[in-house]
Every structure is written in structure tokens, then in C-alpha cells.
Design a protein around this motif. Structure first.
Motif, PDB file in Angstrom:
ATOM      1  N   THR A  92      23.358 -22.158 -34.529  1.00 56.59           N
ATOM      2  CA  THR A  92      22.204 -22.488 -33.689  1.00 56.59           C
ATOM      3  C   THR A  92      22.031 -21.563 -32.495  1.00 56.59           C
ATOM      4  OG1 THR A  92      23.531 -24.122 -32.491  1.00 56.59           O
ATOM      5  CG2 THR A  92      22.238 -24.923 -34.359  1.00 56.59           C
ATOM      6  N   GLY A  93      23.029 -20.725 -32.225  1.00 55.79           N
ATOM      7  CA  GLY A  93      22.894 -19.806 -31.100  1.00 55.79           C
ATOM      8  C   GLY A  93      24.034 -18.814 -31.055  1.00 55.79           C
ATOM      9  N   GLY A  94      23.751 -17.637 -30.502  1.00 59.32           N
ATOM     10  CA  GLY A  94      24.775 -16.641 -30.267  1.00 59.32           C
ATOM     11  C   GLY A  94      25.194 -15.871 -31.498  1.00 59.32           C
ATOM     12  N   VAL A  95      26.385 -15.262 -31.374  1.00 57.92           N
ATOM     13  CA  VAL A  95      26.951 -14.434 -32.438  1.00 57.92           C
ATOM     14  C   VAL A  95      28.417 -14.808 -32.588  1.00 57.92           C
ATOM     15  CG1 VAL A  95      27.506 -12.070 -33.158  1.00 57.92           C
ATOM     16  CG2 VAL A  95      25.367 -12.529 -31.948  1.00 57.92           C
ATOM     17  N   GLY A  96      28.865 -14.892 -33.824  1.00 56.00           N
ATOM     18  CA  GLY A  96      30.252 -15.248 -34.059  1.00 56.00           C
ATOM     19  C   GLY A  96      30.773 -14.666 -35.343  1.00 56.00           C
ATOM     20  N   TYR A  97      31.917 -15.205 -35.774  1.00 55.00           N
ATOM     21  CA  TYR A  97      32.568 -14.742 -36.981  1.00 55.00           C
ATOM     22  C   TYR A  97      32.951 -15.933 -37.850  1.00 55.00           C
ATOM     23  CZ  TYR A  97      33.383 -10.670 -33.955  1.00 55.00           C
ATOM     24  OH  TYR A  97      33.239  -9.613 -33.089  1.00 55.00           O
ATOM     25  N   HIS A  98      33.040 -15.658 -39.143  1.00 56.53           N
ATOM     26  CA  HIS A  98      33.546 -16.620 -40.118  1.00 56.53           C
ATOM     27  C   HIS A  98      34.384 -15.832 -41.103  1.00 56.53           C
ATOM     28  CE1 HIS A  98      33.287 -18.713 -44.052  1.00 56.53           C
ATOM     29  NE2 HIS A  98      33.622 -19.729 -43.287  1.00 56.53           N
ATOM     30  N   GLN A  99      35.515 -16.380 -41.480  1.00 57.13           N
ATOM     31  CA  GLN A  99      36.345 -15.690 -42.453  1.00 57.13           C
ATOM     32  C   GLN A  99      37.035 -16.683 -43.364  1.00 57.13           C
ATOM     33  OE1 GLN A  99      39.567 -13.251 -40.897  1.00 57.13           O
ATOM     34  NE2 GLN A  99      39.610 -12.031 -42.771  1.00 57.13           N
ATOM     35  N   ILE A 100      36.939 -16.412 -44.655  1.00 54.96           N
ATOM     36  CA  ILE A 100      37.693 -17.137 -45.665  1.00 54.96           C
ATOM     37  C   ILE A 100      38.945 -16.313 -45.938  1.00 54.96           C
ATOM     38  CG2 ILE A 100      37.705 -17.800 -48.111  1.00 54.96           C
ATOM     39  CD1 ILE A 100      34.716 -18.472 -47.797  1.00 54.96           C
ATOM     40  N   GLU A 101      40.089 -16.970 -46.038  1.00 50.27           N
ATOM     41  CA  GLU A 101      41.347 -16.259 -46.263  1.00 50.27           C
ATOM     42  C   GLU A 101      41.232 -15.332 -47.467  1.00 50.27           C
ATOM     43  OE1 GLU A 101      46.014 -17.385 -46.258  1.00 50.27           O
ATOM     44  OE2 GLU A 101      44.755 -18.537 -47.642  1.00 50.27           O
ATOM     45  N   GLY A 102      41.682 -14.087 -47.281  1.00 50.77           N
ATOM     46  CA  GLY A 102      41.666 -13.095 -48.348  1.00 50.77           C
ATOM     47  C   GLY A 102      40.360 -12.334 -48.465  1.00 50.77           C
ATOM     48  N   GLN A 103      39.364 -12.695 -47.656  1.00 50.47           N
ATOM     49  CA  GLN A 103      38.082 -11.997 -47.668  1.00 50.47           C
ATOM     50  C   GLN A 103      37.843 -11.348 -46.308  1.00 50.47           C
ATOM     51  OE1 GLN A 103      34.866 -14.528 -49.000  1.00 50.47           O
ATOM     52  NE2 GLN A 103      36.043 -15.290 -50.741  1.00 50.47           N
ATOM     53  N   ALA A 104      36.861 -10.456 -46.257  1.00 53.46           N
ATOM     54  CA  ALA A 104      36.521  -9.789 -44.997  1.00 53.46           C
ATOM     55  C   ALA A 104      35.884 -10.781 -44.022  1.00 53.46           C
ATOM     56  CB  ALA A 104      35.549  -8.639 -45.268  1.00 53.46           C
ATOM     57  N   LYS A 105      36.121 -10.542 -42.752  1.00 54.53           N
ATOM     58  CA  LYS A 105      35.493 -11.323 -41.690  1.00 54.53           C
ATOM     59  C   LYS A 105      33.994 -11.031 -41.718  1.00 54.53           C
ATOM     60  CE  LYS A 105      35.896  -9.837 -37.446  1.00 54.53           C
ATOM     61  NZ  LYS A 105      36.477  -9.441 -36.172  1.00 54.53           N
ATOM     62  N   GLU A 106      33.163 -12.086 -41.617  1.00 61.07           N
ATOM     63  CA  GLU A 106      31.710 -11.931 -41.590  1.00 61.07           C
ATOM     64  C   GLU A 106      31.183 -12.190 -40.186  1.00 61.07           C
ATOM     65  OE1 GLU A 106      29.620 -13.760 -45.226  1.00 61.07           O
ATOM     66  OE2 GLU A 106      31.356 -15.049 -44.832  1.00 61.07           O
ATOM     67  N   THR A 107      30.192 -11.435 -39.764  1.00 59.78           N
ATOM     68  CA  THR A 107      29.493 -11.723 -38.518  1.00 59.78           C
ATOM     69  C   THR A 107      28.390 -12.723 -38.834  1.00 59.78           C
ATOM     70  OG1 THR A 107      29.968  -9.530 -37.628  1.00 59.78           O
ATOM     71  CG2 THR A 107      28.120 -10.729 -36.643  1.00 59.78           C
ATOM     72  N   ILE A 108      28.307 -13.766 -38.022  1.00 56.14           N
ATOM     73  CA  ILE A 108      27.268 -14.783 -38.199  1.00 56.14           C
ATOM     74  C   ILE A 108      26.474 -14.899 -36.912  1.00 56.14           C
ATOM     75  CG2 ILE A 108      28.452 -16.049 -40.028  1.00 56.14           C
ATOM     76  CD1 ILE A 108      29.511 -18.011 -37.953  1.00 56.14           C
ATOM     77  N   LYS A 109      25.185 -15.223 -37.042  1.00 62.46           N
ATOM     78  CA  LYS A 109      24.325 -15.301 -35.858  1.00 62.46           C
ATOM     79  C   LYS A 109      23.316 -16.431 -36.036  1.00 62.46           C
ATOM     80  CE  LYS A 109      21.328 -11.592 -37.617  1.00 62.46           C
ATOM     81  NZ  LYS A 109      21.697 -11.831 -38.976  1.00 62.46           N
TER      82      LYS A 109
END
Length: 160
Positions: A92-109
């Protein structure tokens, strides 16, 4: 002299107000941008840094869904965890990260929707420079809610 001081003070206040308004930084705007209350600071056994969860939909036997909002200050993140029924995040706001183990970190916004599959180890939180807020939805709570694990290390957090 007193008149000059008052005029200077008024000019300063007007200049600061105009600058904040031009940058979109008024207290009213900040309040308007926040969709939900900030909540209480989350415990360090589940979060690194300052994260503020706020419950929106309480778990019950009718909807079997749990929902809430979390605001993460810059650099804050959840610990590794999984959800037996899975989890949906709506940023709902800002910028962050999400990561599933064994996969690349994703930028989320703001506007992104993330689906965390059932029983999948993952973490999420704010970017290092900007806070992030999201709504979390956990369906089918009769299967369980969350299994908390170890903290995300700084190396894991900063890794591209």
C-alpha cells in the motif's frame, strides 16, 4: 525593532509552509497517506528493526481469514517465516523487498500483489532507504497461521 522581528517570523513561517506544501510534506498529507493506524512496534523475536503490525480482520470460524497492515521503517524486515495456508501481500505504500528461500530477492512497491505459497519459507520488509507498508491476508486459518523462524541476516537482506 519588534515589528521587524514579527514580520521576519511571519515571513519564515510562510516560507517553510510554502516549501512543505510544494514538496507535498504537510502533516495533513502524511495523515491522508496513511490508510490504517500505525499499530504497536512488533516484537524483536519476529522483526528486525521497527515494524508496526495492526490487525484489521480478526481470525474467526466464519471467514477463516486473518488480515492486517504492517508498516516497516527503512531497513526493517520480518524474520524468515512460513504460513501453512499461504499468504497474500498487497503493498500500500513505499518500497520494500520480498524473498522466498532459494530465490532472488524481489523489490516490491505500492500497488504490487505478492503471493506466498503454503508452507514456503520467506521474508518481507522495507528497503534500506524507504519505508514500506502492506496488507497481509492469510486465508484458511484452520490450517494454521504462521511459523516463525530465524532472523534474516544483514548479508541476506543486502544481497541483490
Amino acid at each position: 525593532m519588534k515589528k521587524l522581528f514579527v514580520v521576519s517570523g511571519i515571513f519564515f513561517l510562510v516560507a517553510v509552509s510554502c516549501k512543505d506544501a510544494a514538496e507535498g510534506k504537510s502533516e495533513e498529507n502524511e495523515q491522508a497517506e496513511a490508510i490504517f493506524p500505525k499499530g504497536q512496534k512488533g516484537p524483536s523475536e519476529f522483526f528486525t528493526g521497527n515494524a508496526y503490525p495492526y490487525g484489521l480482520v480478526a481470525m474467526d470460524s466464519v471467514y477463516t481469514t486473518l488480515a492486517g497492515n504492517v508498516y516497516f521503517e527503512p531497513g526493517a524486515r520480518s524474520h524468515w517465516h512460513s504460513h501453512p495456508p499461504g499468504q497474500i501481500l498487497i503493498v500500500t505504500g513505499g518500497v520494500g523487498y520480498h524473498q522466498i528461500e532459494g530465490q532472488a530477492k524481489e523489490t516490491i512497491k505500492k500497488g504490487d500483489v505478492v503471493q506466498c505459497p503454503p508452507n514456503t519459507k520467506h521474508w518481507h520488509g522495507a528497503s534500506k532507504d524507504e519505508g514500506m507498508s502492506h496488507i497481509y491476508i492469510i486465508p484458511n486459518t484452520e490450517k494454521g497461521v504462521v511459523n516463525w523462524m530465524e532472523a534474516v541476516t544483514d548479508e541476506q537482506y543486502l544481497n541483490n
